[in-house]
Design a protein around this motif. Structure first.
Motif, short mmCIF file in Angstrom:
data_model
loop_
_atom_site.label_atom_id
_atom_site.label_comp_id
_atom_site.label_asym_id
_atom_site.label_seq_id
_atom_site.Cartn_x
_atom_site.Cartn_y
_atom_site.Cartn_z
N LEU A 64 28.94 38.10 33.12
CA LEU A 64 28.21 37.24 34.05
C LEU A 64 29.07 36.06 34.49
O LEU A 64 29.06 35.67 35.66
N GLY A 65 29.82 35.50 33.53
CA GLY A 65 30.71 34.39 33.88
C GLY A 65 31.78 34.81 34.86
O GLY A 65 32.08 34.10 35.82
N LEU A 66 32.37 36.00 34.65
CA LEU A 66 33.41 36.50 35.56
C LEU A 66 32.82 36.81 36.93
O LEU A 66 33.40 36.48 37.97
N LEU A 67 31.65 37.46 36.95
CA LEU A 67 31.02 37.84 38.22
C LEU A 67 30.72 36.60 39.07
O LEU A 67 30.93 36.62 40.29
N THR A 68 30.24 35.56 38.44
CA THR A 68 29.91 34.35 39.19
C THR A 68 31.15 33.58 39.58
O THR A 68 31.27 33.06 40.70
N SER A 69 32.12 33.51 38.67
CA SER A 69 33.29 32.66 38.90
C SER A 69 34.33 33.29 39.83
O SER A 69 35.18 32.58 40.37
N VAL A 70 34.28 34.61 40.05
CA VAL A 70 35.26 35.22 40.95
C VAL A 70 35.10 34.67 42.37
O VAL A 70 36.05 34.65 43.16
N TYR A 71 33.89 34.21 42.68
CA TYR A 71 33.65 33.51 43.95
C TYR A 71 34.65 32.36 44.09
O TYR A 71 35.25 32.15 45.16
N TYR A 72 34.80 31.57 43.02
CA TYR A 72 35.72 30.43 43.06
C TYR A 72 37.18 30.87 43.12
O TYR A 72 38.02 30.18 43.71
N LEU A 73 37.49 32.01 42.51
CA LEU A 73 38.87 32.48 42.50
C LEU A 73 39.36 32.78 43.92
O LEU A 73 40.41 32.31 44.35
N THR A 74 38.59 33.59 44.66
CA THR A 74 39.01 33.90 46.03
C THR A 74 38.86 32.69 46.95
O THR A 74 39.65 32.51 47.88
N PHE A 75 37.85 31.87 46.68
CA PHE A 75 37.66 30.62 47.44
C PHE A 75 38.91 29.75 47.31
O PHE A 75 39.45 29.24 48.30
#
Length: 626
Positions: free
Chosen positions: A235-246
């Protein structure tokens, strides 16, 4: 047949000696706190009584008038007259104009008297003040006679420098008073109209969607976890990948914004958000969800920086912090939408239908932005050989490295907590049910929205007193650390209090961008803001993902992780913020003790020479192109 219109008959009026009037028990205004009698008394002394009292005859047991009249409506004016009599400024037998009521209910008259008042519109107030000044009254005289602060009078009179066209827009609720006041910094009506045309067509839907997509996973996390069997790390990775590409897109987007302007770039990348939301909606496994979320992060990557760039291009620099705050406040309404409104759609239609709707809205926004947003006011050319207007000028500036760690650890953590980990904490640690959890998220979204406005006003007010935004950022960091410690140590506070602070700190980008605006010219605004955003969003990615990894070191019981798991993860984040805060404070103190240059004690002479040379060359290049 047409029904005859019944004509009304107005109550008669007459002059009644003051000593024949008494205050009625039917007057509904009972609470006297905050109600001044001195001001209306002074107004009556200056202008006489401008509005009659509403009275009713007092009758005896047989129904005969006693010659006494009670006042159910107009009690404040009655008390003002009473004060003038006590001060011997008015005779107790002075005739008072009254409207004598007979029918109806006295309490109903009193309610209507108080509820149906409409305050003077600020634009009408400006016109009235302007007329009084034209008739010879000073600003201080106007303030004294109308019981307002002289600053209010001066602010209203400043509207004289604003275009009449914008006056009409404001009169029709087309803009706020703060926006109208912002145009008073210049007397050029043509330029004001041009700027309003640009801004009114650009809108604020881009940051709105950014905030909405950023925080939506906190609402849908339960549905995703149950359907796909996700753990805390997943869940942490799924939500935080937004920030990675951002974050990965920030630097190229910053360069493109400086080259082509905000409209073209925002409309182009928003298509990726629409595609990502559509992919997310049809996903049947974790990896497709991850790909959709990553595309969403890419699609909204220009939202904030495009808005910041537009404000820098279209507004004077001294108003930028306040306008940044307004933009972030409006954009943060997306986080508000991600709470109870999103929950309503989640329950009624499911999370997939919710993301289909978001895909359609994103595509529509991209089209509107492309068609409506104007080109930049002046072309920005980067051609013509090597120039110092480059990303290197940002990253080579030691002041940037003094700011970035504290800004990233605080704001990135605030985003990570509100975007995901607030919900599990409230459920697992606070033991809240679904309704209580959503109400907390709603209040946090409101705090995020108001926080943008609060920090913008704070910077604006502090700057007028000669205080820069850096001390304000330090103060916000201290408040943020204290709020997290309140959560970790379980201080006896209502749970709303620390989470409101956490959410408000998420809008602290207003302070960071205000600091950057002091460091770099507007030609570098896109890249400077993007460079710092890399740290904000990268920090949010690291915090969101690492928090999940730390929490899942403990085994869940009955679907809930233990309190110590969250406390450990949150304490790790606080430790990073304290280190960054010490660095920020130490370098700032050492700089203050230096000889007044902007470089801190850890800067290197080659960097100093590069910065000065870059700025000198930039100024020469700009002068040569005029």
């Amino acid at each position: 047949m047409t029904k005859a219109v019944q004509r009304i008959t107005l109550s008669p009026s007459r002059d009644i000696p003051f000593n024949k009037l008494v205050l009625s028990q039917s007057n509904v205004r009972r609470v006297k706190a905050g109600v001044s009698i001195e001001q209306p008394a002074e107004s009556i002394a200056q202008r006489t009584l401008l509005q009659s009292l509403s009275v009713r005859a007092v009758v005896d047991a047989e129904g005969n008038e006693t010659g006494i009249f009670e006042v159910p409506a107009g009690g404040r004016r009655y008390r003002a007259l009473e004060l003038l009599v006590k001060q011997k400024r008015m005779s107790k037998t002075q005739a008072v104009p009254c409207v004598v009521r007979e029918g109806g209910i006295a309490e109903d008259d009193s309610v209507a008297e108080n509820d149906e008042r409409v305050g003077l519109h600020p634009l009408d107030q400006f016109r009235a003040f302007q007329t009084l000044r034209d008739l010879g009254m000073t600003e201080e005289d106007i303030a004294a006679r109308h019981f307002v602060n002289p600053t209010i009078v001066k602010q209203r009179l400043r509207l004289a420098s604003v275009s009449p066209k914008l006056h009409e827009v404001y009169a029709e609720d087309g803009m706020t008073l703060e926006q109208l006041m912002a145009f008073s910094v210049t007397a050029d009506h043509a330029r004001q109209d041009q700027v309003w045309e640009n801004v009114s067509r650009s809108g604020y839907d881009e940051p709105y969607l950014s905030f909405l997509f950023r925080t939506i996973n906190a609402t849908v996390a339960g549905s995703l976890t149950s359907e796909f069997g996700l753990g805390a790390g997943d869940l942490g990775l799924l939500t935080s990948v937004y920030y990675l590409t951002f974050a990965a897109a920030q630097i190229p987007i910053g360069v493109l914004l400086d080259r082509y302007g905000p409209g073209r770039i925002q409309s182009a990348v928003m298509i990726a958000a629409a595609l990502g939301a559509a992919l997310f909606a049809v996903s049947d496994n974790f990896w497709l969800l991850l790909g959709g979320r990553a595309l969403i992060g890419l699609g909204v990557a220009a939202s904030l920086t495009a808005g910041l760039k537009a404000l820098v291009l279209w507004f004077p620099s001294e108003r930028i912090p306040l306008l940044n705050g307004l933009m972030i406040m409006l954009g943060a309404l997306g986080a508000l939408t991600a709470t109870l409104p999103a929950e309503f759609l989640l329950v009624s239609a499911g999370w997939r239908a919710l993301f289909v709707l978001l895909a359609i809205v994103s595509a529509g926004c991209a089209l509107v932005i492309y068609l409506a947003v104007p080109e930049v006011p002046t072309p920005i050319s980067l051609a013509g050989g090597p120039t110092p207007i480059s990303l290197k000028a940002v990253y080579a500036d030691p002041r940037f490295w003094r700011l970035a760690p504290l800004s990233a650890t605080c704001i990135g953590t605030a985003w990570a907590l509100q975007g995901l980990w607030a919900a599990p904490w409230l459920s697992d640690v606070e033991g809240l049910d679904r309704s209580g959890l959503l109400w907390h998220l709603l209040i946090m979204a409101i705090a995020l929205s108001l926080g943008g406005l609060l920090w913008g006003i704070a910077v604006d007010r502090a700057r007028r007193r000669g205080i820069g935004p850096r001390p304000l950022l330090g103060l916000v960091a201290v408040m943020f650390i204290a709020a997290q410690l309140a959560l970790i140590l379980r201080w006896p506070l209502p749970s709303y209090v620390p989470w409101i602070v956490v959410a408000a700190v998420g809008a602290g980008t207003v302070l960071s961008y205000a600091i950057l605006a002091e460091y770099f010219p507007k030609e570098l605004a896109g890249r400077a803001n993007a460079a710092l955003n890399v740290f904000h969003i990268g920090g949010a990615f690291v915090v969101q993902y690492m928090t999940g990894l730390l929490v899942q070191l403990w085994a869940p019981a009955n679907g809930h992780y233990p309190e110590i798991a969250y406390q450990t993860a949150f304490a790790f984040n606080v430790g990073l913020q304290i280190v960054a805060g010490v660095w920020f404070a130490l370098t700032w103190i050492l700089t203050r003790r230096g000889e007044g240059n902007e470089l801190d004690a850890f800067s290197l002479k080659p960097l100093h020479a590069f910065e000065l040379g870059s700025r000198r060359l930039f100024l020469q290049d700009r002068e040569s192109t005029r």
